[in-house]
Design an enzyme around this catalytic site. Structure first.
Site, mmCIF file in Angstrom:
data_model
loop_
_atom_site.group_PDB
_atom_site.id
_atom_site.type_symbol
_atom_site.label_atom_id
_atom_site.label_comp_id
_atom_site.label_asym_id
_atom_site.label_seq_id
_atom_site.Cartn_x
_atom_site.Cartn_y
_atom_site.Cartn_z
ATOM 1 C CD GLU A 1 41.341 36.798 44.529
ATOM 2 O OE1 GLU A 1 42.258 36.347 45.233
ATOM 3 O OE2 GLU A 1 41.413 37.889 43.931
ATOM 4 N NE ARG B 1 50.140 41.800 46.070
ATOM 5 C CZ ARG B 1 50.077 42.739 47.019
ATOM 6 N NH1 ARG B 1 51.066 42.841 47.899
ATOM 7 N NH2 ARG B 1 49.052 43.555 47.102
ATOM 8 C CD GLU C 1 47.855 38.201 50.370
ATOM 9 O OE1 GLU C 1 47.967 37.656 49.278
ATOM 10 O OE2 GLU C 1 47.509 39.392 50.513
#
Ligand SMILES: Cc1cc2nc3c(=O)[nH]c(=O)nc-3n(C[C@H](O)[C@H](O)[C@H](O)COP(=O)(O)OP(=O)(O)OC[C@H]3O[C@@H](n4cnc5c(N)ncnc54)[C@H](O)[C@@H]3O)c2cc1C
Ligand code: FES
Length: 1271
Positions: A741, A819, A1207
């Site tokens: 990423e 997160r 995920e």
């Protein structure tokens, strides 16, 4: 004749297995696929009869796949196994047994109640994942097959062998003599020459350890070295005999010779079973293994124990013989003079009452080097009324720099009666033989010492069992102790996939095959590094820091400049634009200037004519450092207050302090959880290809990135040119998982510097070790918790501190911490919560995104205290989980309210599908009956928030072009990395235009077609890009509608032509923003997620308490994916995520040079390749692996009622972790340790074994011992 026919038949099947793999969804990113195909092909070609399912699975054990979870690969290939004639005859599988279909998951008539796939929209029928017919042998007519292949070209077989002598670059000489006389002449001439057989050791030394050998002598064709003679007194084995040949011979002799003669042969057979993959065994030789003298050779301790003799020949032709036990002199040092070679080995038959046994424990059972191994032999004789040890030999690997012969133990054993007293004495003697220092290379000292005793105990029980019932045997073994010596039998994988099809239009909802899988199975699919190199192209390699924290004093690049093929070298001073980069904040230097802050930090880039020369030149750059203190762990960082700026985060709900003080909590517990990191191990390493155009005015990049826009931005930034002049394209990735990423963009930028300045194409592809060393991993986490709860188990207050190890730049670490904080309550309703988080700066390479993005770490910490509450209350963890579940309308600690919560139906369905109560009872019963093997079960729920938590990133663009032949070209901002994004998006376009899927094509992702895209991440890409594409399709359809309504067109192509003639624009840009989301960190409240994907999993494991070995007996996973866009692809994601998660929780351990691993240089990654870092193989897949998708719950928040999948299932593998912990609890109870204990993630054999406290760990550790972990 029969076997010859069968051979032709099997060879003809090569095309079938390509097709079978594609159709079974066995190829996701495709990077591993040709390897699997070739392994199966080799098996089929070398088989005289169709192989068994076990043989097929065994043949795949040397291949790695990081995407699929292996199940579909096994399913695809097992159709080549002949399990049951009835299943593979001419009977159509669909008509078999009254209409039942053959399920490729089982190879048996399907039992999942499925029948057909209806094309009616919203049809509710359940189907078997793959109602494909298995390949039937009788359907393949070998005689009519036209493109038969030959086993081996006959002209080559007929060719007379000649000695060869070749010269290579740098003066390298390579010889192939054909007689031992010639070998000895060469050896006399070149005493330092390396003999080569399989080259599996020398190849690694030359390629990875960069050792240069000038003379290589291949002895593969020397008859004297290839003898394999079965004699009256034993077997003579030539040094060049391959391990597969040896294995085959051993298998043959055990069926032919009296049983007492072949005890050693049986031990070798068992040891070779867990020795490397088939590919290695087929080429690696006995002599190569012996002479390498690795301290962890699996065979050398056995040769030593089994009284083998080594025959050694010198250049004069004189032969001498030495006992194997005297051959190993030191670390990789053997009793061979410069003019000697190993000629052969003689293995004597064992005598009546002589027993040889093998032992091995590795990180991963299959295809892994040993942590400790052993060979043990005892020769018993009747003396008086007893069995007395007449002779013995005990040899260990992995406990010293050489295979170690336990002399004191041997001396102790001889003359002793074979009984419990002898056992105790021998265990004491062994402790004087095995002396491992605390900082011994390889670490795990307590584990290794415990294993030496465990192995001897197993040996004692094994031999005692063999002599049980024979005269003079006084003590019988308790049946529960037999569990120590039961060997593992891995049955063929049994799996099922259960889902419903919700078809929408022509394609949405169907289990379509991945669009490029057919290219992938044939090996034609192209990845970045496959891009052909233009004639003036150069290869780049990075100059990397060797210190974790140091000032750069001087750089000497003269060595690089004079290196072969050198073309240029560039440092920070050469960068035309800015040297400061970073995906969120600009806190990294592309090339370090004054100070390096981690090992592996980029200091410069070298370009040369070949990859090898570039690498070599980069290695010759000498950097002088002044070392500075380094912070390597979270605890160090907390102690030094070393945090990235502005990363302190806080969330709260209710009043935690008040609750703790109010007396409402019956119990309050505090603890700490360490969660290890994880390497992405995408099979395709990071790669970029950069070239300039139009006199250097434009820069083009092909990059293996999940974020082409990021590569474009970095390159424009470091070159100082506008983004509009930089184009980045990505066709497909060989896996990404978050690792591509952001951490690929600096590599593309580094390659862009020489390309731009020299105006030449430059390619950079990282070697595996460099990729693992420098591109970051999943963050390790430390969680400190305080939880208050009632005696019923209701959680009332949770206070948590979370820290993640970010490494030397911020990268995405803050969002990952956030997160984790969002997921810190997993699925539990807690009235009072306070979560504090901070991002630690350490001198490690910057850690980054990895599937789950911090969510799994947050949830794993939650499940740790959840399980502890259950133990404190002596209740089942599942019961405590249930009473704390969130439900519809629950308000989460950050203010979001749960809507359409499917946790309860998922949990209930799982509970009944795995029959949890029965499973628990059976496990308890097993544990009562088995002292040294324990089973455990666990059920774990998950709730995963879908959206980027950074609001602006929740946008997606697409470009849709309709052509006049009725085909459609779609481009969107998402990257295909195996997850099937392009397939799902194309399905949406096909359904939108009511055309077939084959009429839609997605070529690549490109920043000049769709600009400013977010990275393909956060599981939301299908939601967003499919919606953006649908938007574009709807625009085009709206323009076409007036024409379509005027006339009835026979095809979409006709309509497209008509529109074109009417000058209607058949191209549209589509756009989508995720609505109704937003979060404000200043208040800690908002709605960060569009919706949640829920799931639950059950796992049952069995552990060997003496060695820490474990296997997953069963796993059931159920996910709510709404109305799946493509259930086959979604099941693939669930299975792949689960197995990758299983690696994280139980296999994959990163070892850094830190306080926990003093034998590794500070800040260096020890586990930087497949040799030391073990991801799951096919043999780690649960024996029974069932995946189902919840039925009848459309998701109103995403396209076509689907849900995101990438995920969310990952965390569910923690069911395996908690099942392991459950099993360990049963083991500890045997020695009276009934309280809670901490178990770090991953639960490797070391952690499992050391937690199972018993008399074999007691000499080395106290009951609170905690194996070390890099966190
Ligand atoms: C992926 C992989 C997995 C592996 N797994 C295991 C494992 O599970 N257990 C284990 O024990 N090992 C394992 N190994 C190591 C492997 O077994 C050995 O590398 C192999 O047996 C060496 O055989 P070779 O023919 O390839 O040796 P080569 O690489 O060809 O030679 C190795 C060395 O032996 C010397 N040599 C060879 N023959 C003679 C001779 N006749 N006289 C004197 N010197 C000689 C050579 O000069 C050279 O130094 C693994 C290796 C790989 C690459
Ligand atoms: S499909 Fe196997 S590694 Fe991607």
């Amino acid at each position: 004749m029969q076997s010859e026919w069968m051979f032709w038949l099997l060879v003809a099947d090569v095309k079938k297995h390509l097709e079978s793999l594609a159709r079974s969804h066995g190829s996701q990113c495709g990077f591993c696929t040709p390897g699997f195909i070739m392994s199966l092909y080799a098996l089929l070609r070398s088989s005289q009869v169709p192989p068994t399912e076990e043989q097929i699975e065994e043949s795949l054990a040397g291949n790695l796949c990081r995407c699929t979870g292996y199940r579909p690969i096994v399913d695809a290939f097992r159709v080549f196994a002949k399990t049951d004639d009835a299943l593979y005859t001419g009977i159509s599988s669909l008509s078999l047994q009254g209409g039942e279909i053959i399920c490729p998951s089982t190879g048996k008539p399907c039992s999942c109640g499925s029948k057909t796939v209806s094309d009616k929209e919203t049809n509710d029928q359940s189907i078997c994942s793959a109602s494909y017919k298995p390949v039937s042998y009788s359907e393949v007519d070998g005689s009519t097959y036209t493109d038969k292949e030959l086993i081996f070209p006959p002209e080559l077989l007929l060719r007379k062998l000649t000695p060869l002598s070749l010269s290579g670059s740098g003066g390298l000489k390579w010889y192939r003599p054909l007689t031992v006389k010639h070998v000895l002449e060469l050896k006399q001439k070149y005493p330092n020459a390396k003999l080569l057989i399989g080259n599996t050791e020398v190849g690694i030394e030359m390629r990875l350890k960069r050792i240069q050998y000038q003379v290589l002598i291949s002895v593969t064709h020397v008859p004297e070295l290839n003898v394999l003679n079965v004699k009256e007194d034993g077997i003579e084995i030539g040094a060049a005999v391959r391990l597969t040949e040896l294995l085959n011979l051993f298998r043959e002799v055990v069926t032919q010779r009296p049983a007492h003669e072949t005890s050693a042969c049986k031990a070798f057979i068992e040891q070779l079973k867990w020795f490397a993959g088939t590919q290695i065994k087929n080429v690696a030789s006995v002599g190569g293994n012996v002479c390498t003298a690795s301290p962890i050779s699996d065979l050398n301790p056995l040769w030593m124990a089994a009284r083998a003799k080594f025959n050694i020949i010198n250049c004069k032709g004189n032969i001498r013989t030495t006992l194997a036990e005297n051959f190993f002199l030191g670390y990789r040092k053997v009793d061979l003079a410069g003019d000697e070679i190993l000629l052969s080995i003689f293995l004597p038959w064992t005598r009546p009452f002589e027993y040889v046994k093998e032992f091995k424990q590795a990180h991963r059972r299959d295809d892994d080097i040993a942590i400790v191994n052993a060979g043990m032999r005892v020769y018993l004789e009747e003396k008086g009324e007893d069995w007395v040890v007449s002779d013995a030999s005990i040899a260990y690997g992995g406990v010293a720099p050489l295979s170690l012969f336990a002399i004191k133990s041997k001396e102790f054993l001889i003359g002793k009666k074979w009984n419990q007293n002898m056992l105790q004495g021998a265990l004491n003697a062994l402790q004087t033989d095995i002396l491992l220092k605390e900082d011994a290379p390889g670490g795990m000292v307590e584990f290794r010492k415990s294993l030496t005793l465990s192995f001897f105990f197993k040996f004692f029980l094994g031999v005692s069992h063999e002599i049980e019932g024979k005269k003079y045997t006084k003590e019988s073994i308790s049946p529960s102790y037999l569990s120590a010596i039961k060997s593992l039998h891995r049955p063929p994988l049994v799996a099922s996939q259960d889902y419903e099809i919700k078809k929408h239009g022509t394609s949405v909802g169907l289990p379509e095959v991945h669009l490029s899988s057919r290219l992938q199975v044939t090996g034609e699919a192209e990845y970045t590094d496959d891009t052909p190199m233009p004639p003036n192209g150069l290869h780049a390699a990075l100059v990397l820091s060797k210190k974790p924290h140091a000032r750069i004093v001087a750089i000497d690049d003269s060595g690089a400049k004079s290196s072969p093929g050198f073309a240029g070298i560039f440092f920070a001073k050469d960068i035309p634009g800015s040297n400061i980069i970073g995906p969120v904040v600009l806190d990294e230097e592309l090339f370090a200037t004054e100070v390096v802050t981690c090992v592996g930090q980029v200091i410069g880039v070298v370009v040369a004519d070949t990859h090898e020369n570039a690498r070599r030149a980069a290695g010759k750059v000498h950097v002088e450092y002044e070392e500075l203190p380094a912070i390597l762990t979270i605890e160090d960082a907390i102690g030094a207050k070393s945090f990235h700026p502005n990363t302190e985060k806080f969330l709260q709900k209710g009043d935690v302090d008040l609750c703790f003080q109010s007396g409402q909590c019956d119990k309050i517990i505090e603890g700490k959880v360490q969660v290890g990191g994880q390497e992405h191990f995408y099979l395709e390493p990071q790669s970029s290809f950069v070239w300039t155009m139009d006199g250097g005015n434009e820069v083009h990049i092909i990059s293996s990135t999940q974020a082409p826009q990021k590569s474009q931005k970095y390159v424009s930034h470091v070159l100082g040119i506008p983004m509009s002049k930089v184009v980045c394209k990505t066709k497909r990735l060989g896996g990404g998982f978050g690792g591509k990423e952001t951490r690929g963009a600096f590599i593309a930028a580094a390659a862009a510097i020489p390309s731009y300045l020299m105006n030449r194409p430059v390619k950079i592809t990282l070697d595996r070790d460099i990729d693992m060393m420098i591109t970051g991993q999943r963050h390790s986490f430390l969680g400190k918790y305080k939880v208050g709860f009632t005696n019923m188990g209701k959680v009332l207050a949770l206070d948590i501190e979370l820290y993640n190890n970010a490494g030397n730049s911020l990268d995405l670490s803050c969002a990952i911490l956030e997160r984790a904080m969002f997921h810190s309550e997993n699925c539990y309703e807690i009235p009072n919560i306070r979560i504090f988080g901070n991002v630690c700066f350490t001198n490690l390479p910057s850690n980054t995104a990895f599937r789950g993005f911090g969510g799994p770490q947050g949830m794993l910490i939650a499940e740790n205290w959840m399980q502890r509450i259950a133990l404190e209350l002596k209740k089942s963890p599942e019961e405590i989980r249930e009473i704390n579940f969130q439900g519809e309308g629950s308000i989460l600690h950050y203010g979001q309210q749960l809507e359409h919560c499917t946790l309860a139906p998922l949990w209930n369905e799982l509970k009944s599908s795995c029959d949890f109560l029965k499973a628990r009872e059976e496990v308890n019963e097993f544990n009562l009956q088995n002292r040294w093997k324990k089973r455990g079960v666990a059920m774990i729920p998950t709730k995963f928030g879908i959206s980027f938590t950074t609001k602006f990133m929740n946008q997606a663009g697409a470009l849709v072009n309709v052509y006049t032949d009725g085909t459609v070209l779609v481009t969107h901002g998402g990257v295909e990395m195996g997850q099937g994004l392009h397939t799902k998006v194309a399905q949406v376009a096909a359904s939108a235009f009511n055309i077939s899927l084959s009429s839609v094509f997605i070529s690549e992702t490109s920043t000049d077609k769709v600009p400013n895209s977010s990275p393909t991440a956060a599981s939301a890409s299908s939601d967003m890009y499919a919606a953006a594409v649908l938007d574009a399709c709807e625009q085009i359809k709206a323009r076409m509608d007036p024409i379509a309504s005027r006339h009835s067109f026979s095809s979409f192509a006709e309509l497209a032509v008509a529109c074109h003639m009417e000058r209607i624009d058949l191209s549209a840009h589509g756009f989508y923003i995720t609505p109704d989301i937003g979060f404000d960190w200043s208040t800690g409240k908002g709605k960060p997620f569009r919706y949640f994907t829920y799931g639950a999993a059950f796992a049952e494991v069995e552990i060997d308490t003496l060695t820490g070995d474990f296997h997953t007996r069963a796993a059931n996973v159920i996910m709510d994916l709404g109305y799946s866009l493509n259930p086959a692809i979604d099941v693939g994601q669930v299975e792949g995520a689960f197995i990758q998660g299983l690696g994280w929780v139980a296999l994959e351990e990163l070892k850094w040079g830190d306080a926990a691993h003093k034998w590794v240089p500070p800040g260096c990654l020890y586990t930087c390749g497949p040799g030391s870092y073990k991801i799951p193989t096919v043999n780690d897949v649960p024996f029974k692996f069932n995946v189902s998708l919840l039925k009848g719950h459309p998701n109103v928040k995403a396209i076509h009622s689907s849900k995101a999948v990438g995920e969310p299932p990952f965390f569910l593998a923690s069911a395996v972790f908690f099942a392991i912990k459950d099993a360990i609890l049963a083991a500890r109870a045997e020695t009276g340790h009934t309280g809670w204990f901490p178990l770090d993630n991953p639960a490797t054999p070391e952690r499992i074994r050391m937690a199972c406290l018993d008399e074999f760990t007691a000499p080395f550790v106290s009951s609170d011992f905690h194996p070390k972990l890099s966190v």
